[in-house]
Write a protein that holds these residues in place. Structure first.
Motif, PDB file in Angstrom:
ATOM      1  N   PRO A   1       0.839  -1.219   0.000  1.00 39.95           N
ATOM      2  CA  PRO A   1       0.000   0.000   0.000  1.00 39.95           C
ATOM      3  C   PRO A   1       0.846   1.229   0.000  1.00 39.95           C
ATOM      4  O   PRO A   1       1.603   1.458   0.886  1.00 39.95           O
ATOM      5  N   ARG A   2       0.887   1.991  -0.785  1.00 32.76           N
ATOM      6  CA  ARG A   2       1.869   2.993  -1.043  1.00 32.76           C
ATOM      7  C   ARG A   2       1.395   4.391  -0.752  1.00 32.76           C
ATOM      8  O   ARG A   2       2.165   5.236  -0.373  1.00 32.76           O
ATOM      9  N   ARG A   3       0.062   4.632  -0.915  1.00 32.75           N
ATOM     10  CA  ARG A   3      -0.455   5.980  -0.652  1.00 32.75           C
ATOM     11  C   ARG A   3      -0.321   6.318   0.838  1.00 32.75           C
ATOM     12  O   ARG A   3       0.042   7.405   1.191  1.00 32.75           O
ATOM     13  N   THR A   4      -0.706   5.369   1.673  1.00 40.57           N
ATOM     14  CA  THR A   4      -0.595   5.559   3.122  1.00 40.57           C
ATOM     15  C   THR A   4      -0.292   4.211   3.744  1.00 40.57           C
ATOM     16  O   THR A   4      -0.855   3.213   3.318  1.00 40.57           O
TER      17      THR A   4
ATOM     18  N   ARG B   1      -5.429  -3.141  -2.825  1.00 43.73           N
ATOM     19  CA  ARG B   1      -6.197  -3.046  -4.071  1.00 43.73           C
ATOM     20  C   ARG B   1      -5.412  -2.312  -5.145  1.00 43.73           C
ATOM     21  O   ARG B   1      -5.602  -2.540  -6.336  1.00 43.73           O
ATOM     22  N   GLU B   2      -4.514  -1.405  -4.736  1.00 51.45           N
ATOM     23  CA  GLU B   2      -3.740  -0.628  -5.688  1.00 51.45           C
ATOM     24  C   GLU B   2      -2.375  -1.232  -5.955  1.00 51.45           C
ATOM     25  O   GLU B   2      -1.590  -0.697  -6.731  1.00 51.45           O
ATOM     26  N   ALA B   3      -2.086  -2.374  -5.327  1.00 52.77           N
ATOM     27  CA  ALA B   3      -0.713  -2.887  -5.328  1.00 52.77           C
ATOM     28  C   ALA B   3      -0.194  -3.186  -6.721  1.00 52.77           C
ATOM     29  O   ALA B   3       0.981  -2.999  -6.998  1.00 52.77           O
ATOM     30  N   ARG B   4      -1.022  -3.686  -7.603  1.00 51.74           N
ATOM     31  CA  ARG B   4      -0.517  -4.060  -8.919  1.00 51.74           C
ATOM     32  C   ARG B   4       0.054  -2.859  -9.676  1.00 51.74           C
ATOM     33  O   ARG B   4       0.977  -2.990 -10.469  1.00 51.74           O
ATOM     34  N   ASP B   5      -0.505  -1.668  -9.428  1.00 52.68           N
ATOM     35  CA  ASP B   5      -0.019  -0.480 -10.117  1.00 52.68           C
ATOM     36  C   ASP B   5       1.044   0.259  -9.323  1.00 52.68           C
ATOM     37  O   ASP B   5       1.951   0.851  -9.892  1.00 52.68           O
ATOM     38  N   ASP B   6       0.932   0.221  -7.994  1.00 52.10           N
ATOM     39  CA  ASP B   6       1.749   1.102  -7.181  1.00 52.10           C
ATOM     40  C   ASP B   6       2.966   0.439  -6.561  1.00 52.10           C
ATOM     41  O   ASP B   6       3.906   1.120  -6.181  1.00 52.10           O
ATOM     42  N   ASN B   7       2.961  -0.889  -6.392  1.00 55.57           N
ATOM     43  CA  ASN B   7       4.083  -1.522  -5.740  1.00 55.57           C
ATOM     44  C   ASN B   7       5.254  -1.667  -6.700  1.00 55.57           C
ATOM     45  O   ASN B   7       5.086  -1.918  -7.883  1.00 55.57           O
ATOM     46  N   VAL B   8       6.442  -1.503  -6.153  1.00 52.09           N
ATOM     47  CA  VAL B   8       7.651  -1.549  -6.972  1.00 52.09           C
ATOM     48  C   VAL B   8       8.097  -2.995  -7.069  1.00 52.09           C
ATOM     49  O   VAL B   8       8.761  -3.505  -6.179  1.00 52.09           O
TER      50      VAL B   8
ATOM     51  N   ALA C   1       2.091  -9.522   2.151  1.00 57.85           N
ATOM     52  CA  ALA C   1       0.644  -9.418   2.033  1.00 57.85           C
ATOM     53  C   ALA C   1       0.226  -9.951   0.667  1.00 57.85           C
ATOM     54  O   ALA C   1       1.023 -10.005  -0.274  1.00 57.85           O
ATOM     55  N   ASP C   2      -1.044 -10.334   0.547  1.00 56.47           N
ATOM     56  CA  ASP C   2      -1.501 -11.028  -0.658  1.00 56.47           C
ATOM     57  C   ASP C   2      -1.187 -10.270  -1.946  1.00 56.47           C
ATOM     58  O   ASP C   2      -0.639 -10.834  -2.891  1.00 56.47           O
ATOM     59  N   ALA C   3      -1.561  -8.993  -2.001  1.00 58.92           N
ATOM     60  CA  ALA C   3      -1.388  -8.237  -3.244  1.00 58.92           C
ATOM     61  C   ALA C   3       0.091  -8.039  -3.570  1.00 58.92           C
ATOM     62  O   ALA C   3       0.483  -8.051  -4.736  1.00 58.92           O
ATOM     63  N   VAL C   4       0.917  -7.820  -2.544  1.00 58.60           N
ATOM     64  CA  VAL C   4       2.345  -7.657  -2.788  1.00 58.60           C
ATOM     65  C   VAL C   4       2.934  -8.973  -3.297  1.00 58.60           C
ATOM     66  O   VAL C   4       3.734  -8.986  -4.230  1.00 58.60           O
TER      67      VAL C   4
ATOM     68  N   TRP D   1       4.157 -10.032  11.306  1.00 54.01           N
ATOM     69  CA  TRP D   1       4.105  -8.825  10.484  1.00 54.01           C
ATOM     70  C   TRP D   1       4.277  -9.243   9.032  1.00 54.01           C
ATOM     71  O   TRP D   1       4.945 -10.230   8.733  1.00 54.01           O
ATOM     72  N   ALA D   2       3.693  -8.487   8.106  1.00 51.69           N
ATOM     73  CA  ALA D   2       3.825  -8.774   6.678  1.00 51.69           C
ATOM     74  C   ALA D   2       4.215  -7.499   5.949  1.00 51.69           C
ATOM     75  O   ALA D   2       3.857  -6.394   6.359  1.00 51.69           O
ATOM     76  N   LEU D   3       4.950  -7.667   4.868  1.00 52.57           N
ATOM     77  CA  LEU D   3       5.285  -6.533   4.014  1.00 52.57           C
ATOM     78  C   LEU D   3       4.055  -6.171   3.201  1.00 52.57           C
ATOM     79  O   LEU D   3       3.565  -6.985   2.413  1.00 52.57           O
ATOM     80  N   VAL D   4       3.541  -4.959   3.388  1.00 54.91           N
ATOM     81  CA  VAL D   4       2.314  -4.552   2.712  1.00 54.91           C
ATOM     82  C   VAL D   4       2.548  -3.494   1.643  1.00 54.91           C
ATOM     83  O   VAL D   4       1.662  -3.210   0.844  1.00 54.91           O
ATOM     84  N   ALA D   5       3.746  -2.879   1.632  1.00 53.84           N
ATOM     85  CA  ALA D   5       3.988  -1.830   0.635  1.00 53.84           C
ATOM     86  C   ALA D   5       5.465  -1.617   0.462  1.00 53.84           C
ATOM     87  O   ALA D   5       6.245  -1.735   1.412  1.00 53.84           O
ATOM     88  N   THR D   6       5.873  -1.297  -0.779  1.00 57.05           N
ATOM     89  CA  THR D   6       7.246  -0.867  -1.033  1.00 57.05           C
ATOM     90  C   THR D   6       7.224   0.318  -1.978  1.00 57.05           C
ATOM     91  O   THR D   6       6.301   0.465  -2.798  1.00 57.05           O
ATOM     92  N   ARG D   7       8.195   1.184  -1.818  1.00 57.44           N
ATOM     93  CA  ARG D   7       8.337   2.282  -2.766  1.00 57.44           C
ATOM     94  C   ARG D   7       9.802   2.743  -2.714  1.00 57.44           C
ATOM     95  O   ARG D   7      10.584   2.306  -1.872  1.00 57.44           O
TER      96      ARG D   7
END
Length: 239
Positions: free
Chosen positions: A37-40, A49-56, A135-138, A227-233
């Motif tokens: 999750p990258r926005r917040t 939900r946004e991971a496919r577009d926003d995750n690196v 996390a699932d989407a990541v 803990w799970a990795l939920v976002a990267t940027r």
């Protein structure tokens, strides 16, 4: 009688080893080898939900040149509890308020281990190692990138030479979800080769200074301590 002391010593050290294993699990979840999750960082569902577009997803490969050339100074191990941005302190206190066992310094040590495992597993294409840490989407994004690489007959080599800095830059709790964002600055050598072994991306003789910003999260209301990795940027994503 004289042989009882060595036996008791063995039992004592076994108990210490078991305690350390349980402590590591409580810090950053289960391990399979040794811890975008990258926005917040506080809205895990929205970010997934946004991971496919926003995750690196091409993190270790850096196909877009998102790493700067490293300086001449050699990488050195960082001390335990590398640091916390002052702005993150209220969020860390908020997490401590809902989880009295949360230890920011121990978390940093676990985050470092997680970073090493994830980067290296991604390069080797080890989905089974990645699955419990993401996390699932990541995970879906990483797995898709691995599949594309394998379909192209390519392989990746990543050598993590050292950590230059690790720091918690953001933290907080929202709707029982605790999130901690960590900035990693590392020296890496990354190479992608085709089926014939020819280099198609990267340089085996080039050391790159790479900056990644990862967010880990967990439900503090759950009995699951993982803990799970939920976002990267990367810093470029914030521009």
């Amino acid at each position: 009688m004289g042989d009882s002391f060595p036996f008791l010593d063995i039992i004592f050290f076994a108990m210490i080893a078991a305690f350390l294993v349980l402590r590591l699990r409580s810090v950053l979840g289960k391990r399979t080898g040794n811890e975008k999750p990258r926005r917040t960082p506080f809205d895990a569902q929205a970010n997934q939900r946004e991971a496919r577009d926003d995750n690196v997803i091409d993190l270790p490969g850096r196909r877009d040149g998102q790493a700067d050339e490293a300086g001449d100074d050699s990488a050195t191990p960082i001390p335990r509890g590398a640091g916390f941005d002052r702005s993150a302190m209220p969020g860390l206190e908020a997490i401590r308020g809902v989880d009295r066992d949360f230890d920011p310094e121990a978390f940093l040590g676990g985050a470092r281990s997680a970073f090493e495992m994830i980067v290296e597993a991604f390069a080797r294409g080890e989905k089974d190692t990645l699955r419990p840490l993401l996390a699932d989407a990541v995970y879906d994004g990483f797995a898709s990138a691995i599949d594309e690489r394998e379909s192209a007959g390519e392989s990746m080599e990543t050598e993590l030479l050292g950590f230059k800095k690790i720091a918690i830059v953001e933290a907080g709790v929202e709707d029982r979800t605790a999130a901690v964002t960590v900035r990693f600055e590392t020296d890496q050598v990354n190479v992608v080769r085709d089926g014939d072994g020819k280099v198609v991306d990267g340089d085996p003789d080039h050391i790159a200074r790479v900056t990644d910003i990862w967010t880990f999260a967990r439900d503090t209301g759950s009995r699951d301590p993982n803990w799970a990795l939920v976002a990267t940027r990367t810093p470029d994503d914030d521009d």
